[in-house]
Scaffold this active site. Sequence first.
Site, PDB file in Angstrom:
ATOM      1  N   LYS A  11      -9.447 -16.061  27.817  1.00  0.00           N
ATOM      2  CA  LYS A  11     -10.447 -16.633  27.536  1.00  0.00           C
ATOM      3  C   LYS A  11      -8.993 -17.396  26.652  1.00  0.00           C
ATOM      4  O   LYS A  11      -8.316 -18.085  27.064  1.00  0.00           O
ATOM      5  CB  LYS A  11     -11.105 -16.023  26.736  1.00  0.00           C
ATOM      6  N   HIS A  95     -17.554 -18.814  35.225  1.00  0.00           N
ATOM      7  CA  HIS A  95     -17.592 -18.193  34.410  1.00  0.00           C
ATOM      8  C   HIS A  95     -18.942 -18.014  33.925  1.00  0.00           C
ATOM      9  O   HIS A  95     -19.233 -19.182  33.113  1.00  0.00           O
ATOM     10  CB  HIS A  95     -16.361 -17.494  33.435  1.00  0.00           C
ATOM     11  N   GLU A  97     -19.034 -17.895  30.550  1.00  0.00           N
ATOM     12  CA  GLU A  97     -19.646 -19.026  29.830  1.00  0.00           C
ATOM     13  C   GLU A  97     -18.811 -20.453  29.689  1.00  0.00           C
ATOM     14  O   GLU A  97     -19.849 -21.274  29.203  1.00  0.00           O
ATOM     15  CB  GLU A  97     -17.731 -18.538  28.279  1.00  0.00           C
TER      16      GLU A  97
END
Length: 250
Positions: A11, A95, A97
């Site tokens: 990340k 993902h 996010e």
Amino acid sequence: MRKNIAAGNWKMNLNLDQSVELAHQVSKEQIPNDVEVILGVPYPFLYSCSLHTNQNNKVHLAAQNCNEHEKGAFTGEVSLDQLISVGVDYIIIGHSERRTIYGESDELLAQKIKTVLSKGLKVIFCCGEPLNIREGNKQEDFVANQLKNGLFNISAENLKSVIIAYEPIWAIGTGKTASPQQAQDMHAFIRNAVKNQYGEAASKEVSILYGGSVKPANAKDLFSNADVDGGLVGGASLKVESFVPIINSF
Ligand code: PGA
């Protein structure tokens, strides 16, 4: 081909020195024969990390995102040709996010997947439900829709270049892990959805990873399930002391 995979998703963490050191340490490891390791490195550090991952043919590099266009006036974006030129093999697509914070739709993800595959790279396609959907016991419908709209418009041939990662959003970065049974149930559901779409052979060949607070303490229990082929690991992939035991949990 179906493989055991330990994938790290760093990340927006680590700086250059820390990234290079971690890539170096992981690449020095003797990775078990039946395991493949993938490191999801922040864009600016991909090239420097590739100089280490290149030294170990069981360690591969992933970007955490990409732009769906070939090239051009897209300030701040990164193209697939650029990622190829720094040694990337995989792209993490969808993902949670990216979906929730950046509003990436199934349609956009499908477009990205098409571009990634057309460039000969591989996809780690993420899916998974939020807490309210799990609480309403609607997680199978939710994930089935993500698969149908985001992934399932590619050909059976192209599916061979895709890894699926099931990441229940309520388990990501929360310290809460799906139980081995919850993971197995959803993975079996996903494999069955692949079977319905692409046939039995394809469903047996696709690797399905679990993500959401995978740690050295729970990796073995999760990975020992019949339909769990490994993990996509966030927090615990940031330190060699926690990531290497996960690599050795198959
Ligand atoms: P986590 O993240 O392991 O920190 O829960 C997993 C992921 O988001 O891929």
